[in-house]
Write an enzyme that holds these catalytic residues in place. Structure first.
Site, PDB file in Angstrom:
ATOM      1  N   LYS A   1       0.817  -1.205   0.000  1.00 29.05           N
ATOM      2  CA  LYS A   1       0.000   0.000   0.000  1.00 29.05           C
ATOM      3  C   LYS A   1       0.855   1.260   0.000  1.00 29.05           C
ATOM      4  O   LYS A   1       0.513   2.232  -0.655  1.00 29.05           O
ATOM      5  CB  LYS A   1      -0.951   0.021   1.208  1.00 29.05           C
ATOM      6  CG  LYS A   1      -2.126  -0.949   1.055  1.00 29.05           C
ATOM      7  CD  LYS A   1      -3.170  -0.751   2.125  1.00 29.05           C
ATOM      8  CE  LYS A   1      -4.343  -1.726   1.930  1.00 29.05           C
ATOM      9  NZ  LYS A   1      -5.345  -1.603   2.980  1.00 29.05           N
TER      10      LYS A   1
ATOM     11  N   LYS B   1      -4.413 -10.055  -7.236  1.00 25.89           N
ATOM     12  CA  LYS B   1      -5.747 -10.142  -6.660  1.00 25.89           C
ATOM     13  C   LYS B   1      -6.635  -8.985  -7.101  1.00 25.89           C
ATOM     14  O   LYS B   1      -6.150  -7.879  -7.323  1.00 25.89           O
ATOM     15  CB  LYS B   1      -5.675 -10.227  -5.129  1.00 25.89           C
ATOM     16  CG  LYS B   1      -5.321  -8.932  -4.449  1.00 25.89           C
ATOM     17  CD  LYS B   1      -5.780  -8.912  -2.986  1.00 25.89           C
ATOM     18  CE  LYS B   1      -5.613  -7.483  -2.478  1.00 25.89           C
ATOM     19  NZ  LYS B   1      -6.345  -7.173  -1.280  1.00 25.89           N
TER      20      LYS B   1
ATOM     21  N   LYS C   1      -9.678  -2.885  -5.172  1.00 28.67           N
ATOM     22  CA  LYS C   1     -10.255  -1.609  -5.588  1.00 28.67           C
ATOM     23  C   LYS C   1      -9.208  -0.640  -6.121  1.00 28.67           C
ATOM     24  O   LYS C   1      -9.536   0.315  -6.794  1.00 28.67           O
ATOM     25  CB  LYS C   1     -11.033  -0.965  -4.443  1.00 28.67           C
ATOM     26  CG  LYS C   1     -10.233  -0.750  -3.176  1.00 28.67           C
ATOM     27  CD  LYS C   1     -11.116  -0.205  -2.077  1.00 28.67           C
ATOM     28  CE  LYS C   1     -10.356  -0.132  -0.761  1.00 28.67           C
ATOM     29  NZ  LYS C   1     -10.514  -1.336   0.063  1.00 28.67           N
TER      30      LYS C   1
HETATM   31  P1  ADP Z   1      -9.349  -4.389  -0.910  1.00 27.18           P
HETATM   32  O1  ADP Z   1      -8.393  -5.545  -0.805  1.00 27.18           O
HETATM   33  O2  ADP Z   1     -10.004  -4.280  -2.251  1.00 27.18           O
HETATM   34  O3  ADP Z   1      -8.700  -3.104  -0.437  1.00 27.18           O
HETATM   35  P2  ADP Z   1     -10.524  -4.731   1.723  1.00 27.18           P
HETATM   36  O4  ADP Z   1      -9.123  -4.618   2.193  1.00 27.18           O
HETATM   37  O5  ADP Z   1     -11.533  -3.753   2.233  1.00 27.18           O
HETATM   38  O6  ADP Z   1     -10.545  -4.669   0.111  1.00 27.18           O
HETATM   39  O7  ADP Z   1     -11.010  -6.212   1.980  1.00 27.18           O
HETATM   40  C1  ADP Z   1     -12.201  -6.581   2.628  1.00 27.18           C
HETATM   41  C2  ADP Z   1     -12.275  -8.084   2.709  1.00 27.18           C
HETATM   42  O8  ADP Z   1     -12.309  -8.649   1.394  1.00 27.18           O
HETATM   43  C3  ADP Z   1     -11.073  -8.722   3.404  1.00 27.18           C
HETATM   44  O9  ADP Z   1     -11.512  -9.820   4.176  1.00 27.18           O
HETATM   45  C4  ADP Z   1     -10.225  -9.201   2.278  1.00 27.18           C
HETATM   46  O10 ADP Z   1      -9.408 -10.298   2.633  1.00 27.18           O
HETATM   47  C5  ADP Z   1     -11.268  -9.604   1.257  1.00 27.18           C
HETATM   48  N1  ADP Z   1     -10.760  -9.500  -0.109  1.00 27.18           N
HETATM   49  C6  ADP Z   1     -10.331  -8.369  -0.709  1.00 27.18           C
HETATM   50  N2  ADP Z   1      -9.948  -8.625  -1.975  1.00 27.18           N
HETATM   51  C7  ADP Z   1     -10.140  -9.946  -2.178  1.00 27.18           C
HETATM   52  C8  ADP Z   1      -9.926 -10.817  -3.302  1.00 27.18           C
HETATM   53  N3  ADP Z   1      -9.457 -10.364  -4.456  1.00 27.18           N
HETATM   54  N4  ADP Z   1     -10.240 -12.121  -3.160  1.00 27.18           N
HETATM   55  C9  ADP Z   1     -10.728 -12.609  -1.989  1.00 27.18           C
HETATM   56  N5  ADP Z   1     -10.943 -11.844  -0.901  1.00 27.18           N
HETATM   57  C10 ADP Z   1     -10.657 -10.532  -0.989  1.00 27.18           C
HETATM   58 NA    NA Z   2      -7.499  -6.273   1.446  1.00 23.80          NA
END
Ligand code: ADP
Ligand code: NA
Length: 327
Positions: A114, A196, A199
């Site tokens: 990040k 992965k 966002k």
């Molecule tokens: P991002 O990774 O898009 O910033 P968050 O950190 O808010 O999203 O993640 C919220 C939840 O979604 C967490 O439990 C995270 O492990 C899960 N998560 C985020 N991206 C993925 C993905 N590509 N595949 C599976 N789980 C995910």
């Molecule tokens: Na995440």
């Protein structure tokens, strides 16, 4: 008989959740309500680890809560709340920071990712965020934490901190287990199926609140490979395998079944059908989100009830912690 506890949180930063959030985590949140006493929060304290427009943050926090309700979080059964409404999170977060080694915090790979991508100056909050997350979990004495694979390292830190506190001050915290569903623990980006879905990379992300026509189009233009056979082979056919996993998760049909079904058909057929499957899933969800957002006063009432329930548990844990550290 009391049921095991579950805690999880999601950031409101983007407004819309994406398909990776849903399949990796939120679907499990919904399912675990049947077996667990659940605490689910929109983690707005985490959102300000990067710069936020206050109006947008406040709006997105409501949009996030509306999505959780629309996806099936039941506020009668589960405590659904906003993290900043429960001050114990920040309070325990401080205690946990004082327990964390600087080197230990420096090893968190999400911070490295990040901070490398950050567009503005990097605040200390982005660095200490996993420690606040540990506090989020430990406050509720959670047995299980449903998350995607990317959170495994943070869960290990949480367990280490719980153990350290317990051995220094006497048994206080339960050691939580990650609840990671292997098949969908990592949903990949449609444009780059080796990283992965996140966002921070908008091109390959399927958002729950975007026009489903746009999602279908993204699915149709998903990166695959130059072959033509539809088989599950994550190593050599990352794109196709990702589409099969998503398809399987959304329909409840096994990947093997799908592979048999698509024998002799092309990638185009698979993508077109998956676009329809997703549209069918997301259309009623979007309608419900709109309903919840049409009555913000009621939504705020639901969240206020949730934070009351959460505080009952959180304040008990914090009181024990404060007593033990000598406050
Ligand atoms: P991002 O990774 O898009 O910033 P968050 O950190 O808010 O999203 O993640 C919220 C939840 O979604 C967490 O439990 C995270 O492990 C899960 N998560 C985020 N991206 C993925 C993905 N590509 N595949 C599976 N789980 C995910
Ligand atoms: Na995440």
């Amino acid at each position: 008989v009391s049921r095991p506890r579950v805690l999880s949180g999601i950031q409101p930063t983007a407004g819309s959740f994406h398909l990776g959030n849903y399949l990796g985590a939120l679907r499990q949140w919904v399912a675990l309500q049947d077996t667990h006493e659940a605490f689910y929060c929109v983690v707005d304290l985490h959102a300000i680890t990067v710069e936020q427009d206050p109006k947008v943050l406040r709006a997105n926090t409501r949009v996030s809560a509306a999505q959780l309700l629309a996806l099936g979080i039941d506020p009668e059964r589960s405590a659904l709340f906003v993290q900043s409404h429960v001050p114990e999170h920040a309070q325990l977060g401080w205690v946990m920071q004082c327990l964390t080694g600087f080197g230990e915090a420096s090893r968190m790979t999400q911070f490295k990712d990040k901070s490398a991508r950050a567009e503005s100056a990097i605040g200390v909050g982005l660095f200490t965020y996993p420690i606040l997350q540990a506090a989020d979990i430990l406050l509720y004495q959670a047995h299980h934490v449903p998350v995607g694979e990317d959170q495994r390292q943070h869960l290990e830190l949480t367990r280490d901190l719980a153990q350290r506190f317990n051995s220094r001050f006497g048994k206080t915290f339960r050691l939580p287990e990650p609840h990671i569903v292997k098949d969908t623990a990592k949903i990949f980006d449609l444009q780059d199926p080796t990283s992965k879905m996140s966002k921070s990379v908008p091109a390959g992300v399927v958002e729950l609140l975007e026009d489903p026509k746009r999602s279908a189009k993204k699915i149709r233009s998903a990166v695959t490979d130059t072959g033509r056979e539809i088989v599950y082979d994550p190593e050599n056919k990352a794109g196709v395998s990702n589409l099969l996993v998503i398809y399987s998760a959304l329909t409840g049909r096994s990947v093997d079944e799908l592979v048999a079904d698509y024998d002799g058909k092309g990638y185009g057929d698979l993508k077109k059908d998956l676009g329809e499957v997703f549209t069918e899933f997301v259309t009623p969800v979007q309608a419900k989100v709109a309903e919840y957002l049409a009555d913000p006063a009621e939504l705020d009432k639901v969240l206020a009830r949730g934070s009351e329930r959460a505080r009952e548990v959180a304040s008990r844990t914090l009181a024990r912690v404060y007593e033990k550290v000598g406050f």
